[in-house]
Design an enzyme around this catalytic site. Structure first.
Site: not given
Length: 695
Positions: A482-483, A486, A489
């Protein structure tokens, strides 16, 4: 940061001089606490100097002299203040201490005042407004920057009269102080509690990994026996495996009553005041509620769309969630040979028993196959397979704690792409949870140099012990993914202006890249790339992977209702049009009751520890996780169709979403990748949820 923009240092303060580190990374090894305040004050002085220069410029304001032809290498002002603020506030979350906390208390009102001075300066706004109304032909990205900048001033009170501006100053300064106090109280309360056990019988049911970690935690505190804390790697296994119901209750109540006690860390009044301050701010700026103010810059656009999503999820998932709870209850009754009231501190314990009965799988079976360094290799390998990027650890890059690892990231063609920091384990001065942040954003300077980002992920994963390396649960692997989503991104950012790059997007879009990556955690072809037994080297057996895949939707509806309940609570606070004067605990119980599927206890309270909506920027925005889950399921369905490692699909995802930041409306970006708007269908299919047809 360009060398030409840094004045000759008047001291040895590293913030005032070129960093002279690999890729101009932060020189953590040279920064001392006393450097922060000096750099803050000098940064404010330079900001004010640049603002005076801008507003007194005799030339007619244009896009170029307001946003391009300045002394700063990106849009806006020379950003020494941003330089020091970025480091300071990241340390406040990841590696704080009493001195940093005290300095934060001192600087918060000063920094809020300075921000207000900039945003509420009428001469500066008039120049921005002049450009907004009269400008040359702009590129789409330039137009987005101008629109965002102008609207930012308006949303910060630039159109208010003098009395309104002064009122807004008071409200924002108080809100800033209270949000800081909220976070500091929560950290202190969470770290203050320990469950210290000296009787080995009280460890009954706990796996060896939990016992070893607890023994090490005791040794670190110079105590005999075992210590359990409220950090998730300690709390989670205890609640799942301990047979001592009374101790599970003690741990649960400690976790769920933090910041409610009669002491200086009580957050009840702080929450009440924050809710009302935000309402006052919204009303002052012409909005009926704070949610109306926030949602103007969200994909949801208005409260009815948020409630439509949350209500749709309640309708779809609640019947299954209630059945899931009933199944756990009946198993508990059968195991204990009598009916009893299933309490929240029982749920993890008995749901784990049910999972074992149905799928014969649990976290401890998988831990030996998820040794941290192998997981890191797997996650990096996934990024390489999708996007062609590679990671190389560089020990010459300074870090702020020995736990932190720093990597250089290289693109498919071998070009330098980013710096990536990974901070894995809990410690005394670190907030709970997991997050991604940046020490430097991406932008393209006036000479065409693409300044690459320095991205960090901060987590609280299982620590190594004296006996074993860090062995993760599957849930922790999902957290990492999940992190890391990010982080991708941020690392793939490729925009002209830093304020539009990377994760600088609307908040109900920012979770798409992160939640998208979670899909891989239960993909057989991904797990086979790295999951081997840390002692024997044996690959994770196919039959275990099959059980993982079959169990992926275990308690999915229960988990969905938990997230929806948080979204309902958030919206209940921030859709109010009148000041909140009630009881926080009572209000909370009523606000989320249609999504709650377990008994509510009178003394527990989520609000006082709900950092996302009180101090973390998600106020009137927590629904974003579910909104983005619809997007991520829909997006991953494209990969499912074309191949989960399909490079062409991954390139489209990178080019249309990950690299574009906030340069266009998020739905425009999404439709460019997907070919159409998302629907809830892919999420329902993934979770195997069927909505009964209405008669």
């Amino acid at each position: 940061m360009s060398e030409n923009n840094i004045e000759k240092p008047t001291s040895c303060n590293p913030f005032f001089m070129p960093y002279d580190t690999p890729h101009d990374t932060v020189p953590f090894d040279r920064i001392r606490i006393e450097h922060f305040e000096e750099a803050f004050m000098e940064g404010i002085r330079r900001d004010n100097e640049q603002m005076d220069k801008t507003i007194n410029n005799p030339e007619r304001p244009t896009f170029d002299n307001m946003f391009i032809d300045t002394d700063e290498p990106t849009e806006g002002y020379y950003d020494l203040l941003g330089r020091v603020s970025t480091v300071f506030y990241n340390m406040l979350s990841a590696e704080t201490n009493d001195e940093l906390d005290a300095l934060a208390q001192k600087m918060q009102p000063i920094l809020t005042k300075h921000s207000n001075d900039m945003r509420l300066n009428p001469k500066l706004f008039e120049r921005i407004r002049s450009v907004y109304r009269h400008h040359r032909r702009l590129t789409p990205e330039e137009k987005q920057l101008l629109d965002t900048s102008y609207d930012g001033f308006v949303r910060s009170g630039a159109l208010l009269d003098d009395e309104g501006k002064e009122q807004l100053r008071r409200l924002t300064e108080e809100a800033g102080m209270l949000a800081l106090q909220f976070s500091q109280n929560l950290l202190k309360e969470n770290k203050a509690f320990i469950l210290h056990l000296t009787d080995e019988a009280d460890l009954d049911g706990l796996p060896e990994t939990a016992r070893e970690a607890a023994a090490q935690a005791a040794r670190e505190r110079e105590l005999e026996g075992w210590v359990f804390t409220l950090d998730q790697p300690s709390f989670g296994p205890f609640m799942t495996y301990s047979t001592r119901r009374g101790l599970r209750e003690k741990m649960y109540m400690a976790k769920n009553t933090v910041c409610t006690h009669d002491n200086s860390e009580n957050n009840l009044d702080i929450c009440r005041r924050l809710i009302n301050l935000r309402l006052e701010i919204a009303r002052l700026l012409g909005h009926r509620t704070y949610a109306d103010y926030v949602l103007k810059h969200r994909m949801a656009t208005r409260t009815r769309n948020v409630y439509q999503l949350l209500d749709q999820l309640v309708e779809a998932y609640r019947p299954t969630a209630l059945k899931e709870v009933e199944d756990v209850k009946h198993l508990a009754w059968n195991l204990e040979k009598h009916p009893f009231r299933l309490q929240p501190w029982d749920f993890s314990y008995y749901s784990h028993k049910l999972q074992m009965k149905r799928y014969n799988i649990d976290s401890e079976m998988l831990r030996p196959y998820f040794e941290l360094s192998r997981v890191v290799d797997g996650v990096f390998g996934l990024a390489n397979r999708l996007y062609g990027i590679t990671f190389r650890e560089n020990k010459e890059i300074p870090v702020y704690h020995p736990d932190v690892r720093a990597y250089e990231v290289f693109d498919e063609d071998g070009a330098y792409l980013a710096v990536f920091y990974a901070d894995f384990h809990p410690r005394k001065g670190k907030q709970g949870g997991a997050w991604m942040t940046e020490f430097q954003g991406q932008w393209i300077d006036r000479k065409g140099v693409n300044v690459r980002p320095h991205v960090s992920v901060v987590m609280n994963l299982t620590k190594p012990t004296d006996e074993k390396p860090a062995l993760l649960t599957l849930g922790e692997v999902e957290t990492f993914l999940h992190e890391f989503g990010h982080a991708l991104h941020g690392m793939f950012a490729n925009t002209r202006f830093s304020s539009l790059s990377g994760t600088n997007v609307w908040w109900d879009f920012v979770e798409l890249p992160s939640q998208f990556m979670e899909n891989y955690a239960v993909e057989k072809d991904f797990l086979r790339t790295f999951a081997v037994h840390y002692e024997t080297g044996e690959q994770l057996p196919d039959e275990l992977i099959d059980r993982i895949v079959k169990s992926r939707n275990f308690m999915a509806a229960y988990g969905c209702m938990r997230q929806v309940s948080f979204g309902l609570l958030d919206m209940a606070y921030y859709t109010r049009s009148k000041p909140f004067e009630g009881d926080i605990v009572e209000f909370e119980k009523n606000a989320w009751k249609k999504a709650v599927v377990m008994p509510q206890l009178p003394d527990t309270c989520m609000t006082v520890q709900f950092s996302h909506i009180m101090a973390g920027g998600y106020a009137a925005g927590y629904y974003s996780y579910k909104w983005a889950e619809v997007l991520d399921a829909d997006a991953f369905s494209v990969f499912r169709k074309n191949g989960i490692f399909d490079r062409k699909t991954a390139k489209s995802f990178r080019d249309n979403i990950l690299s574009r930041g906030g340069t266009e409306h998020p739905m425009t970006l999404y439709k460019r990748f997907r070919g159409g708007e998302p629907t809830i269908d892919a999420l329902l299919k993934r979770n195997r949820i069927r909505i009964p047809k209405k008669e």
